[in-house]
Design a protein around this motif. Structure first.
Motif, PDB file in Angstrom:
ATOM      1  N   GLY A   1      -3.456 -10.620   8.667  1.00  0.00           N
ATOM      2  CA  GLY A   1      -2.293 -10.056   7.991  1.00  0.00           C
ATOM      3  C   GLY A   1      -2.496  -8.590   7.653  1.00  0.00           C
ATOM      4  O   GLY A   1      -1.597  -7.779   7.828  1.00  0.00           O
ATOM      5  N   GLY A   2      -3.710  -8.265   7.199  1.00  0.00           N
ATOM      6  CA  GLY A   2      -3.995  -6.881   6.838  1.00  0.00           C
ATOM      7  C   GLY A   2      -3.752  -5.929   7.999  1.00  0.00           C
ATOM      8  O   GLY A   2      -3.291  -4.813   7.815  1.00  0.00           O
ATOM      9  N   LYS A   3      -4.045  -6.403   9.192  1.00  0.00           N
ATOM     10  CA  LYS A   3      -3.867  -5.532  10.360  1.00  0.00           C
ATOM     11  C   LYS A   3      -2.400  -5.256  10.637  1.00  0.00           C
ATOM     12  O   LYS A   3      -2.051  -4.225  11.205  1.00  0.00           O
ATOM     13  CB  LYS A   3      -4.497  -6.185  11.601  1.00  0.00           C
ATOM     14  N   VAL A   4      -1.533  -6.206  10.299  1.00  0.00           N
ATOM     15  CA  VAL A   4      -0.151  -6.101  10.767  1.00  0.00           C
ATOM     16  C   VAL A   4       0.852  -5.866   9.629  1.00  0.00           C
ATOM     17  O   VAL A   4       1.803  -5.106   9.770  1.00  0.00           O
ATOM     18  CB  VAL A   4       0.259  -7.385  11.534  1.00  0.00           C
ATOM     19  N   ILE A   5       0.639  -6.508   8.495  1.00  0.00           N
ATOM     20  CA  ILE A   5       1.681  -6.515   7.470  1.00  0.00           C
ATOM     21  C   ILE A   5       1.215  -5.832   6.179  1.00  0.00           C
ATOM     22  O   ILE A   5       1.784  -6.003   5.110  1.00  0.00           O
ATOM     23  CB  ILE A   5       2.180  -7.970   7.230  1.00  0.00           C
ATOM     24  N   ALA A   6       0.176  -4.986   6.297  1.00  0.00           N
ATOM     25  CA  ALA A   6      -0.337  -4.319   5.097  1.00  0.00           C
ATOM     26  C   ALA A   6       0.655  -3.299   4.539  1.00  0.00           C
ATOM     27  O   ALA A   6       0.631  -2.986   3.354  1.00  0.00           O
ATOM     28  CB  ALA A   6      -1.660  -3.636   5.408  1.00  0.00           C
ATOM     29  N   LEU A   7       1.520  -2.788   5.403  1.00  0.00           N
ATOM     30  CA  LEU A   7       2.406  -1.705   4.969  1.00  0.00           C
ATOM     31  C   LEU A   7       3.279  -2.079   3.762  1.00  0.00           C
ATOM     32  O   LEU A   7       3.245  -1.383   2.744  1.00  0.00           O
ATOM     33  CB  LEU A   7       3.245  -1.228   6.152  1.00  0.00           C
ATOM     34  N   PRO A   8       4.058  -3.179   3.843  1.00  0.00           N
ATOM     35  CA  PRO A   8       4.864  -3.505   2.658  1.00  0.00           C
ATOM     36  C   PRO A   8       4.032  -3.868   1.429  1.00  0.00           C
ATOM     37  O   PRO A   8       4.468  -3.608   0.305  1.00  0.00           O
ATOM     38  CB  PRO A   8       5.730  -4.683   3.103  1.00  0.00           C
ATOM     39  N   LEU A   9       2.840  -4.449   1.652  1.00  0.00           N
ATOM     40  CA  LEU A   9       1.970  -4.731   0.496  1.00  0.00           C
ATOM     41  C   LEU A   9       1.631  -3.435  -0.229  1.00  0.00           C
ATOM     42  O   LEU A   9       1.652  -3.345  -1.458  1.00  0.00           O
ATOM     43  CB  LEU A   9       0.672  -5.391   0.965  1.00  0.00           C
ATOM     44  N   PHE A  10       1.315  -2.436   0.590  1.00  0.00           N
ATOM     45  CA  PHE A  10       0.973  -1.116   0.076  1.00  0.00           C
ATOM     46  C   PHE A  10       2.181  -0.509  -0.646  1.00  0.00           C
ATOM     47  O   PHE A  10       2.059   0.037  -1.739  1.00  0.00           O
ATOM     48  CB  PHE A  10       0.595  -0.272   1.290  1.00  0.00           C
ATOM     49  N   MET A  11       3.348  -0.652  -0.037  1.00  0.00           N
ATOM     50  CA  MET A  11       4.564  -0.092  -0.636  1.00  0.00           C
ATOM     51  C   MET A  11       4.900  -0.793  -1.945  1.00  0.00           C
ATOM     52  O   MET A  11       5.420  -0.180  -2.871  1.00  0.00           O
ATOM     53  CB  MET A  11       5.739  -0.244   0.321  1.00  0.00           C
ATOM     54  N   GLU A  12       4.610  -2.086  -1.996  1.00  0.00           N
ATOM     55  CA  GLU A  12       4.926  -2.833  -3.215  1.00  0.00           C
ATOM     56  C   GLU A  12       4.175  -2.250  -4.406  1.00  0.00           C
ATOM     57  O   GLU A  12       4.723  -2.147  -5.494  1.00  0.00           O
ATOM     58  CB  GLU A  12       4.583  -4.315  -3.029  1.00  0.00           C
ATOM     59  N   THR A  13       2.909  -1.869  -4.162  1.00  0.00           N
ATOM     60  CA  THR A  13       2.151  -1.296  -5.281  1.00  0.00           C
ATOM     61  C   THR A  13       2.824  -0.017  -5.771  1.00  0.00           C
ATOM     62  O   THR A  13       2.883   0.226  -6.962  1.00  0.00           O
ATOM     63  CB  THR A  13       0.702  -0.976  -4.900  1.00  0.00           C
ATOM     64  N   PHE A  14       3.310   0.774  -4.832  1.00  0.00           N
ATOM     65  CA  PHE A  14       4.004   1.995  -5.243  1.00  0.00           C
ATOM     66  C   PHE A  14       5.256   1.667  -6.056  1.00  0.00           C
ATOM     67  O   PHE A  14       5.513   2.269  -7.094  1.00  0.00           O
ATOM     68  CB  PHE A  14       4.394   2.828  -4.025  1.00  0.00           C
ATOM     69  N   ALA A  15       6.016   0.693  -5.563  1.00  0.00           N
ATOM     70  CA  ALA A  15       7.255   0.322  -6.261  1.00  0.00           C
ATOM     71  C   ALA A  15       6.926  -0.158  -7.663  1.00  0.00           C
ATOM     72  O   ALA A  15       7.590   0.201  -8.640  1.00  0.00           O
ATOM     73  CB  ALA A  15       7.995  -0.764  -5.480  1.00  0.00           C
ATOM     74  N   PHE A  16       5.867  -0.961  -7.750  1.00  0.00           N
ATOM     75  CA  PHE A  16       5.531  -1.463  -9.073  1.00  0.00           C
ATOM     76  C   PHE A  16       5.016  -0.355  -9.984  1.00  0.00           C
ATOM     77  O   PHE A  16       5.350  -0.300 -11.172  1.00  0.00           O
ATOM     78  CB  PHE A  16       4.508  -2.604  -9.001  1.00  0.00           C
ATOM     79  N   PHE A  17       4.227   0.530  -9.406  1.00  0.00           N
ATOM     80  CA  PHE A  17       3.717   1.686 -10.121  1.00  0.00           C
ATOM     81  C   PHE A  17       4.888   2.450 -10.751  1.00  0.00           C
ATOM     82  O   PHE A  17       4.914   2.770 -11.942  1.00  0.00           O
ATOM     83  CB  PHE A  17       3.000   2.596  -9.116  1.00  0.00           C
ATOM     84  N   PHE A  18       5.856   2.713  -9.920  1.00  0.00           N
ATOM     85  CA  PHE A  18       7.061   3.443 -10.314  1.00  0.00           C
ATOM     86  C   PHE A  18       7.765   2.729 -11.479  1.00  0.00           C
ATOM     87  O   PHE A  18       8.098   3.330 -12.498  1.00  0.00           O
ATOM     88  CB  PHE A  18       7.959   3.489  -9.075  1.00  0.00           C
ATOM     89  N   GLU A  19       7.935   1.422 -11.320  1.00  0.00           N
ATOM     90  CA  GLU A  19       8.588   0.643 -12.366  1.00  0.00           C
ATOM     91  C   GLU A  19       7.787   0.686 -13.666  1.00  0.00           C
ATOM     92  O   GLU A  19       8.335   0.903 -14.753  1.00  0.00           O
ATOM     93  CB  GLU A  19       8.749  -0.813 -11.913  1.00  0.00           C
ATOM     94  N   ALA A  20       6.472   0.513 -13.551  1.00  0.00           N
ATOM     95  CA  ALA A  20       5.626   0.470 -14.750  1.00  0.00           C
ATOM     96  C   ALA A  20       5.698   1.789 -15.507  1.00  0.00           C
ATOM     97  O   ALA A  20       5.787   1.802 -16.743  1.00  0.00           O
ATOM     98  CB  ALA A  20       4.178   0.161 -14.364  1.00  0.00           C
ATOM     99  N   ILE A  21       5.689   2.887 -14.768  1.00  0.00           N
ATOM    100  CA  ILE A  21       5.747   4.198 -15.418  1.00  0.00           C
ATOM    101  C   ILE A  21       7.036   4.320 -16.224  1.00  0.00           C
ATOM    102  O   ILE A  21       7.028   4.673 -17.400  1.00  0.00           O
ATOM    103  CB  ILE A  21       5.666   5.318 -14.361  1.00  0.00           C
ATOM    104  N   PHE A  22       8.155   3.984 -15.598  1.00  0.00           N
ATOM    105  CA  PHE A  22       9.421   4.182 -16.293  1.00  0.00           C
ATOM    106  C   PHE A  22       9.670   3.140 -17.378  1.00  0.00           C
ATOM    107  O   PHE A  22      10.339   3.418 -18.361  1.00  0.00           O
ATOM    108  CB  PHE A  22      10.580   4.255 -15.292  1.00  0.00           C
ATOM    109  N   LEU A  23       9.104   1.956 -17.200  1.00  0.00           N
ATOM    110  CA  LEU A  23       9.219   0.972 -18.281  1.00  0.00           C
ATOM    111  C   LEU A  23       8.480   1.475 -19.515  1.00  0.00           C
ATOM    112  O   LEU A  23       8.976   1.377 -20.641  1.00  0.00           O
ATOM    113  CB  LEU A  23       8.667  -0.381 -17.836  1.00  0.00           C
ATOM    114  N   GLY A  24       7.301   2.048 -19.285  1.00  0.00           N
ATOM    115  CA  GLY A  24       6.544   2.642 -20.389  1.00  0.00           C
ATOM    116  C   GLY A  24       7.371   3.706 -21.100  1.00  0.00           C
ATOM    117  O   GLY A  24       7.453   3.734 -22.324  1.00  0.00           O
TER     118      GLY A  24
END
Lengths: 339, 444
Positions: free
Chosen positions: B89-112
């Motif tokens: 999976g890491g070889k093929v579908i890592a991209l959205p996993l990586f993007m999810e962290t960014f999305a969550f990062f973004f949400e966490a910052i603004f929730l704070g």
């Protein structure tokens, strides 16, 4: 393009970021508990919670980001570490779980309970200890591959002097980083009592940091001579700079001036040490199984990840600047005049 | 059933996901409701809605905290329990996993920022604007993670040659065929469930005798939103069924107990299967399955007997499907009834039976979410990556898994109880009326 180098540098930078922000957080938990039992909590705990409340979730994301990045850039590393680390990894996860949720329960929910604070403070020291074992394992000697199955040699890890020196180093570093940051924060808040207490913490934990670093070096020489000799011959200057920064930081804290500069020096101290360590560790991500050149993901995936990473930074950096302006550099907020 | 490594890995993943999905669902849906409430409060200059937004946000922080924790756990646990899958999976579908962290990062910052800046801006709309990045971040997280789940159902964007993964196309993997219908269904049902839970809380307060304007406004807003979102969810479910009929027929066939490939297939509702493999005690809707699968009563629907025996999902997922759909219909009906009664001035929308009905809709919706995820995951069995990798081949070979399972079970038990206790305490100690009076002493 040299994706493996970009990948490992990005990930290492994030891990460095995590070490700094998480150390502040982990150490703060310990100090908060310490202050509570010494009945000094009214002096510093307010200050600590004003800093931590808006940022603790952000800290956690640094960590998630790092391991998702590892899965993306170096999938084979995920396989090896994943199989080997089931038990220690799960323990670290449970500690992170307990700590994160109890923080929220305590902070947003009920009033201060000493028991929550104890769990919170204790978990804060155990997490870096358990996570640091991953770095220990990366030096090799704690995994065995038999018929394609990866086996984790727990006994070797628990009896290795190198492993324990790293655990010791991680805990004292956490306390030193945290104390020097909180001293700076208290100084900005013009909270003299808190600053005085925290400055003492910082001075107290400065020497053990250096002692622990030396111990880690000595035991690394015994455990992985190859890595050790690379560190002292090729990257000795990084560790030298690290020591200089440490000296400057301690001096600033000792004379009681320029706490901001002192904290930047602490950050640089760990920057040089961490990158010196990382650079001399290469080419191995997991000695001797995974090397960053052979086990990097395909070019297409690496390129996509790098593009997303750059776009992501364009989104995150302005947001982080906003957070800092609102909570870190807004003097009224820091002093507690704004809610 | 043997408790081997594979079974234990599955059980632990199931437990983590079932616990996490409660908080993930609330995490995706509640920001939308907070944003609505604050918007109405500012727009109508109505302090009741502002207090509503504040109180929802306070509860939300607790669930987000637990969601962050369980999310971190599942993120790492996938590598710990399914190392072979994560390697492929890491070889093929890592991209959205990586993007999810960014999305969550973004949400966490603004929730704070959102949490600690209620009274900091001169212009009230500035604070409301902060709900948008939170909402965007949480929904984007759902989007990216569901993309990964969709990939497990319809893997694309790579080829396997001599055991090597080649020609990786991360974007094609992300935009796999199952993605649109799955994302739509997950997001819509999260919105619906979150609104339904908030409606249940309002109904509960009114049942307890707190019948003020504040509670009534809360109930009206949440019930209406639940109804609208339940329509969206039903539509998304229909899209999903048509997609399954086309791309993953074995999942639909097992969920519907449809054995023989035929045109004009009946829809089987509950029932049992006897020893000869015949359906008994079921309610049958003639030709309805064909209609659901293809939009016409003559659509041919592939039956389970045409699927190789070792690639059939277990039959019990039929009950998960029926539970999910029944609850969805119930929630839609009860909120529609409330909205209509409320509109017709002479009717009493706050009658006890109707309030009880709305109260039940909250927890039931969460059960529907759980049933839906169990259906989605078990319906993919025996595959972890459909067509490429089976669950049994992907599990960890580490043998300390049984102990790890117990440790996590304890953790979730403690977290679950604590969350409930803290939330109850939090709102009991500060009733809405008191808060309104404290913050707006000069208003009605």
């Amino acid at each position: 393009m040299n994706y493996e180098l970009i990948g490992i540098t990005v990930l290492w930078t994030f891990l460095y970021g995590y070490i700094i922000v998480a150390s502040i957080d982990f150490g703060a938990g310990f100090f908060a508990y310490y202050a509570k039992i010494k009945k000094k909590d009214h002096i510093i705990n307010d200050l600590i919670s004003r800093y931590l409340s808006p940022v603790w979730e952000i800290t956690n994301v640094f960590f998630v980001f790092f391991f998702v990045g590892i899965v993306g850039f170096f999938p084979a590393a995920a396989y090896y570490y994943g199989t080997a680390l089931l038990l220690p990894g799960s323990v670290a996860l449970i500690l992170i779980g307990v700590r994160g949720s109890f923080y929220a329960f305590n902070n947003y929910g009920s009033r201060n309970s000493t028991f929550y604070l104890f769990l919170y403070g204790a978990a804060g020291l155990l997490i870096p200890a358990s996570l640091s074992t991953v770095l220990t394992i990366s030096e090799g000697g704690f995994l065995k591959e038999i018929d394609g199955n990866v086996i984790f040699l727990a006994k070797e890890l628990l009896t290795s002097p190198y492993s324990w020196s790293v655990v010791f180093l991680s805990i004292v570093s956490v306390l030193f980083i945290s104390a020097s940051f909180l001293t700076f924060y208290a100084d900005r808040a013009e909270n003299n009592w808190a600053r005085k207490t925290l400055r003492q913490f910082a001075l107290f934990w400065s020497m053990p940091t250096i002692v622990a670093s030396l111990l880690a070096f000595i035991s690394l020489q015994m455990h992985n001579p190859e890595h050790y000799s690379k560190a002292v011959t090729e990257y000795w200057w990084m560790f030298g700079l690290s020591l200089l920064c440490f000296g400057a930081a301690s001096w600033f804290i000792y004379i009681g001036k320029r706490y901001g500069a002192a904290f930047i020096m602490v950050m640089l101290q760990f920057f040089f040490a961490f990158f010196g360590y990382g650079a001399s560790h290469l080419p191995y991500i997991l000695y001797p199984y995974i090397s960053f050149r052979e086990n990097v993901t395909s070019d297409a995936m690496a390129a996509a990840l790098v593009v997303v990473f750059i776009l992501g930074l364009c989104l995150l950096i302005p947001s982080l600047v906003l957070v800092m302006r609102l909570f870190l550099f807004d003097t009224d907020y820091v002093k507690g005049k704004k809610k | 059933m043997e408790l081997d490594g594979v079974m234990l890995s599955r059980m632990l993943t199931t437990m983590t996901l079932m616990f996490h999905v409660i908080f993930a669902t609330i995490g995706v849906g509640v920001p939308v409701m907070i944003s609505f409430a604050e918007f109405l409060g500012i727009k109508r200059n109505d302090h009741h809605y502002l207090v509503l937004a504040r109180r929802w946000t306070r509860g939300y922080t607790i669930t987000v905290a637990v969601g962050v924790v369980t999310g971190t756990i599942i993120g790492l646990q996938l590598s710990l329990l399914w190392p072979s899958f994560m390697e492929v999976g890491g070889k093929v579908i890592a991209l959205p996993l990586f993007m999810e962290t960014f999305a969550f990062f973004f949400e966490a910052i603004f929730l704070g920022i959102y949490l600690y800046t209620w009274d900091r801006f001169k212009n009230k709309w500035t604070h409301w604007l902060l709900t948008l990045p939170i909402l965007l971040g949480s929904t984007a997280s759902a989007f990216f993670i569901t993309t990964v789940n969709a990939f497990m159902n319809t893997p694309r964007g790579f080829e396997i040659q001599n055991g090597e993964t080649i020609n990786v196309d991360p974007v094609a993997a992300m935009l796999n065929p199952a993605m649109p219908s799955k994302v739509f269904h997950v997001v819509a049902s999260s919105y619906m469930t979150s609104a339904a839970i908030l409606a249940a809380i309002a109904a509960f307060a009114i049942l307890k005798g707190r019948r003020g304007h504040y509670q009534q406004k809360a109930l009206r807003l949440t019930a209406a939103c639940t109804f609208v979102f339940s329509l969206l969810t039903a539509f998304a479910g229909d899209v999903s069924a048509k997609f399954l009929a086309d791309a993953q027929p074995e999942k639909l066939a097992a969920a519907e107990w449809h054995f023989e490939t035929e045109k004009g297939a009946d829809l089987v509702y509950f029932g049992t299967v006897n020893e000869d493999g015949e359906v008994e005690n079921a309610l049958r809707f003639p030709k309805l399955l064909s209609f659901l699968a293809g939009g016409s009563f003559d659509t041919e629907v592939i039956g389970l007997n045409d699927i190789p025996e070792d690639e059939r999902p277990p039959l019990w997922i039929h009950y998960m499907f029926d539970t999910m759909v029944t609850i969805g219909m119930y929630v839609m009906a009860v909120t529609l009834l409330f909205v209509l009664m409320d509109r017709a001035k002479r009717r009493n929308a706050l009658s006890k039976p109707l309030l009880l009905g709305i109260l039940a809709a909250g927890p039931l919706s969460m059960i529907a979410i759980e049933a839906g995820w169990v259906l989605a995951e078990t319906g993919r069995q025996p595959w972890i990556m459909r067509g490429y990798l089976k669950v049994a081949e992907a599990a960890t070979t580490n043998d300390s898994i049984a102990m790890v399972f117990i440790l996590f079970a304890l953790l979730y038990l403690v977290l679950g109880i604590m969350t409930a206790v803290i939330l109850i305490k939090m709102f009991k100690n500060s009733p809405a009326e008191l808060e309104i009076e404290k913050r707006y002493p000069n208003r009605e």
